[in-house]
Write a protein that holds these residues in place. Sequence first.
Motif, short mmCIF file in Angstrom:
data_model
loop_
_atom_site.label_atom_id
_atom_site.label_comp_id
_atom_site.label_asym_id
_atom_site.label_seq_id
_atom_site.Cartn_x
_atom_site.Cartn_y
_atom_site.Cartn_z
N LYS A 375 0.79 -1.34 0.12
CA LYS A 375 0.01 -0.08 0.10
C LYS A 375 0.96 1.23 -0.09
CE LYS A 375 -3.72 2.42 2.46
NZ LYS A 375 -4.62 2.02 1.31
N ALA A 376 0.69 2.14 -0.77
CA ALA A 376 1.34 3.19 -0.97
C ALA A 376 0.57 4.44 -0.14
CB ALA A 376 1.40 3.77 -2.30
N PRO A 377 1.27 5.36 0.78
CA PRO A 377 0.38 6.35 1.41
C PRO A 377 0.21 7.44 0.28
CG PRO A 377 3.04 6.49 1.46
CD PRO A 377 2.64 5.38 0.80
N PRO A 378 -1.09 8.28 0.95
CA PRO A 378 -1.54 9.57 -0.12
C PRO A 378 -0.41 10.28 -0.47
CG PRO A 378 -2.71 8.98 2.20
CD PRO A 378 -1.60 8.04 2.29
N ARG A 379 -0.33 10.78 -1.71
CA ARG A 379 0.41 11.71 -2.21
C ARG A 379 0.11 12.72 -2.83
NH1 ARG A 379 -1.33 8.47 -5.21
NH2 ARG A 379 -0.75 8.04 -7.79
N PRO A 380 0.64 13.94 -2.94
CA PRO A 380 0.23 15.13 -3.87
C PRO A 380 0.04 14.82 -5.26
CG PRO A 380 2.22 15.46 -3.18
CD PRO A 380 1.87 14.29 -2.37
N ALA A 381 1.09 13.89 -5.98
CA ALA A 381 1.26 13.63 -6.95
C ALA A 381 1.16 12.33 -7.56
CB ALA A 381 2.61 14.39 -7.71
N SER A 382 2.23 11.61 -7.02
CA SER A 382 2.28 10.26 -7.57
C SER A 382 2.64 9.26 -6.20
CB SER A 382 3.45 10.09 -8.41
OG SER A 382 4.67 10.31 -8.42
N THR A 488 -3.00 -0.25 -3.44
CA THR A 488 -2.50 -1.60 -3.03
C THR A 488 -2.46 -2.49 -4.25
OG1 THR A 488 -5.03 -2.52 -2.71
CG2 THR A 488 -3.74 -1.34 -0.85
N CYS A 489 -1.73 -3.69 -3.97
CA CYS A 489 -1.46 -4.46 -5.10
C CYS A 489 -0.96 -5.70 -4.46
CB CYS A 489 -0.47 -4.10 -6.19
SG CYS A 489 1.24 -3.95 -5.41
N GLY A 490 -1.09 -7.01 -5.28
CA GLY A 490 -0.67 -8.21 -4.85
C GLY A 490 -0.66 -9.11 -5.86
N ASN A 491 0.26 -10.39 -5.91
CA ASN A 491 0.29 -11.14 -7.12
C ASN A 491 -0.75 -12.36 -6.93
OD1 ASN A 491 1.98 -9.40 -8.39
ND2 ASN A 491 3.84 -10.34 -7.37
N TYR A 492 -1.24 -12.87 -7.96
CA TYR A 492 -1.66 -14.21 -7.91
C TYR A 492 -0.76 -15.30 -8.16
CZ TYR A 492 -6.57 -12.79 -7.98
OH TYR A 492 -7.96 -12.16 -7.72
N ASP A 493 -1.06 -16.44 -7.36
CA ASP A 493 0.27 -17.53 -7.63
C ASP A 493 -0.15 -18.51 -8.70
OD1 ASP A 493 1.51 -16.37 -5.38
OD2 ASP A 493 0.62 -17.96 -3.72
N GLU A 499 -5.68 -17.62 -18.29
CA GLU A 499 -4.15 -18.17 -18.25
C GLU A 499 -3.32 -17.19 -18.44
OE1 GLU A 499 -3.76 -21.33 -17.28
OE2 GLU A 499 -5.82 -21.48 -16.95
N ARG A 500 -3.23 -16.32 -17.66
CA ARG A 500 -2.23 -15.08 -17.64
C ARG A 500 -2.01 -14.92 -16.09
NH1 ARG A 500 -4.19 -10.34 -21.43
NH2 ARG A 500 -6.39 -11.12 -20.90
N GLY A 501 -0.60 -14.31 -16.18
CA GLY A 501 -0.20 -13.84 -14.44
C GLY A 501 -1.23 -12.64 -14.30
N GLY A 502 -1.41 -12.33 -12.91
CA GLY A 502 -2.25 -11.41 -12.62
C GLY A 502 -1.85 -10.53 -11.45
N THR A 503 -1.91 -9.49 -11.33
CA THR A 503 -1.76 -8.74 -9.99
C THR A 503 -2.82 -7.83 -9.78
OG1 THR A 503 0.80 -8.45 -10.50
CG2 THR A 503 -0.34 -6.94 -9.15
N ALA A 504 -3.61 -7.81 -8.58
CA ALA A 504 -4.76 -7.08 -8.47
C ALA A 504 -4.52 -6.22 -7.14
CB ALA A 504 -5.84 -8.21 -8.07
N GLY A 505 -5.47 -5.30 -6.92
CA GLY A 505 -5.63 -4.41 -5.89
C GLY A 505 -6.65 -3.57 -5.95
N VAL A 506 -6.63 -2.51 -5.24
CA VAL A 506 -7.48 -1.15 -5.35
C VAL A 506 -6.88 0.07 -5.18
CG1 VAL A 506 -8.86 -0.18 -3.67
CG2 VAL A 506 -8.82 -2.62 -3.74
N LEU A 507 -7.37 0.95 -6.09
CA LEU A 507 -6.80 2.16 -6.52
C LEU A 507 -7.71 3.22 -5.49
CD1 LEU A 507 -4.59 3.85 -8.03
CD2 LEU A 507 -6.35 4.46 -9.76
N GLU A 508 -7.02 4.23 -4.71
CA GLU A 508 -7.99 4.92 -4.07
C GLU A 508 -7.67 6.36 -4.67
OE1 GLU A 508 -5.77 5.08 -0.16
OE2 GLU A 508 -6.43 2.89 0.16
N ALA A 509 -8.94 7.04 -4.80
CA ALA A 509 -9.11 8.43 -5.36
C ALA A 509 -10.37 9.04 -4.93
CB ALA A 509 -9.05 8.43 -7.02
#
Length: 655
Positions: A375-382, A488-493, A499-509
Motif C-alpha cells: 500500500k502506498a501512502p497518500p501523495r500529492p502527485a504520484s 494496494t497490489c498483490g500477485n496471484y500465485d 491463463e495469464r499472470g495477474g496482479t490485483a489491488g485497489v486504487l484510491e481516489a
Amino acid sequence: MSLARRSPAFTFWLDYLDARGGLWEQSGDTVLAVLPDQLAATHDLPESALITDDPDIAREDGALFLGAGHPEIDKAAEAIVGEGDVAVVTMAHSAKPMSTEDVLARVRDQVPIEHGRIDATATPIRTHRPVLRLGALVSHTVSAEETFTEVAECLVDGASRVALPEDAAARVRNAAAAANGEPGRKPRTTDLVPALAAAHQLLDEAAAVRGQALAAGADAERAEEIARATDYYAAALAAIDKRRTDADQRRTALLDSRAQATLAERDRRLAEITEKYRHGHALRPYRLQLIDVPAWRLATDVRRGDRRWPVAFDYLPLLGAVAPTRCPNCQAHVPLVAAKTHLGCATCLPAATPTPPTPITPASSAAGKPPATQKAPPRPASPPPGRAPAPTTDRARRPPQVERQHRAPVARTARTPVAEPVRPALPGKAEERKVVNFWNQVGAGEHRRLGRLVAPDSPLAALVRLYGAAGPLYGIGVPAGVTPTGFTCGNYDQPVAGERGGTAGVLEARRNEYPYLLLWSPDRLLDEIFPYSAPWHLGRATWFCQPPKVAPAPRIDLDPVAALLLTNTTAHHGLTFTARALAAWWRLPNSDDLLTRFDPAALAAAVDRAIRYWSGAPQATYPEAAKAFHADEAAVRKVNPVLQKQLQLSSTRNW
C-alpha cells in the motif's frame, strides 16, 4: 395541425387531458378541448376552447396557445410527478416448461463456485422474482445561473439488491409495459426497504458522476471569473503600494488599513465565486414499481466431496440469466467458494482457505495462496513505492515456478500472427515493483515512460494511446480529472483470467476505491487492466459487473473504424471491450486496404463481434453487432473471415 407536427409538450397536455377525463378532437389546424369542471378550475381554463401549440395560429385564429414553457403545462407536469407512479406488476409465465437438466446446465454455466459442484435435488418450480424499479428527477446545480433536470432510473433485483445491467433492465421495462398491474398484492416492507435503499444509492452515485461531467463545462467560466477578480484586486493593491512610497506616516497608516480591507474584500469575492460554481444535485423520486419477473426456481446442493450445502437458484427466462446471488455468510456479491467447513466466499473464508490477493474485500480466487499486500501512502502527485510484500514461507504450497521455453522463434509474416501457445508468466517481486512504478507514472501523468512497462499492441497500450497516462484510470472507472492518492497490489500465485499472470489491488481516489486487475504478457509486460480485482475471465465478469461505459474525447485523431469502436462498443459493452477491439484493429497490417474494400460500419461491427465472441461475452451475434453499428448483417458476415485470417483470434488470443 397534423399529428406529426405536435410538439412533445402539447402531446403531453393532450394525454394529460385524456387521463383526467377530458375530451379533445382535431379541428382544422387547432384542437377542440373539453375540460371537466374540476380540471378547468385547477388550471384556470375555459371548459371548452380551441387550443394549439403554434403561436402564429393562436395569433391569427384566436386559439389558446399551449406550448412548451406554458405555466399550465408545467403545472400539469408537476401534478403528474407529485402523484408518482407506484404499482405492482406481475408478468405471466410462458406455457413452455423447462426441464431440470436445462435449468441446471444454465446454473452451472453462469454461477461459478470454486472447489464445488452444483447438483439438482428437485425439479424446477414456477415462481416470480421481484425486481424493484426506481425512477427519479435529478436536478443538477452547475452554477448560480445554470441548472439541469434529468430523468434517471435503475432496476434492482429485490432479493440480492444488485442492479440489473442496462440490456436486462430494458427487457424488464418493455415486458412490464405490456403486463397488467396487480394492485391487490401487498409486498412485505422488510423485503422492499433494503432494495429501495440500494437503488437510491445507485442513483445518487450516478448523479454525482453525471454532475462532475456537467460541471466540467463551467470550469472555464469559473477560472476566467477568478482570474478577473484576482487581476482586479492585484491592480488595486499595486496602486495602494505605489501611493505608500511618498506618503507620510499618518497617510501610510491609512493606506495600510485600506490594503487590509482590499485583501479581505478579495478573499470574500473569491469565496463568493467558488460558492457560485459549487455543484450539487438533488433526487426527487417519482416512480416506484415492484415487477414480478417469471422465474424457474431450482433447489440444489453445492457439493465438495461428501459435504453438501443447499442453495436455491432462480433462472429468469426473460433475461436468459440466473438471478444474482450473494454469499450466505457475509452477503458479498461475489462468486462462491466451497470451503472444507462451510459455503462462503473469498471475503469471509478463514486464512487457511485459498483467497485472492486483493487486500480489500476480494471477490473470488483461482489462486492457491494469497500474497502479501503493498500500500502506498497518500501523495500529492504520484504514489512512492511502499514496502515490498513479505516473502512466502510455505514453499510446499506454492506452485512451481514457470520455466521459460527455449524454442526456436517461429517465422511470422504480416498476415499470419504467431499462434504458438505460450505458458503464462507468473508475476513476482520484480513485477510488483513494476506495478508500483506503473501507478507512479500514471499519477504523475508520464505517459511516455509507460511505454517501457506496457506491452505493445495490447489493450492497455490502446488505452494509453487514446488518453495518455489517464487511460488506465478511465479503464477502471476513475472519472476524468480525479488524481489517485494511493493503491494496494498483490500477485496471484496461479494463472488467472484466461491463463495469464495477474496482479490485483485497489486504487484510491477522492475517498473512493476502484478495484483493478492487471494482466501480464509472456515477456512480463503489462497487457490489460480490468475494473475488478477477482481472477475472472472478461466474458464471465460481464455477468457480475459492467465495464465503464464513459468514453472521454481521445487525444489523437481516429480513423472511421476506430471512432465507431470507441463510441458504439463503449456505449454498449464498456471501455474494456473497446480497448481489446482497438488493439486488434490497430495491429492489422493492412487496415487502409480493408477500408477501401469494406464499409467502416461493417468493419467495426465485425471487429466488435469477433472480440466479444472470443472473449466469451454473452450474445455476441451477427444480428446484434450489425444492429448496434447500423451495418448490413451480410456485409458483417463477409468481413469476418477476412479479419479472422489476419488476426487469428482464439480463446487465448482475444485481440
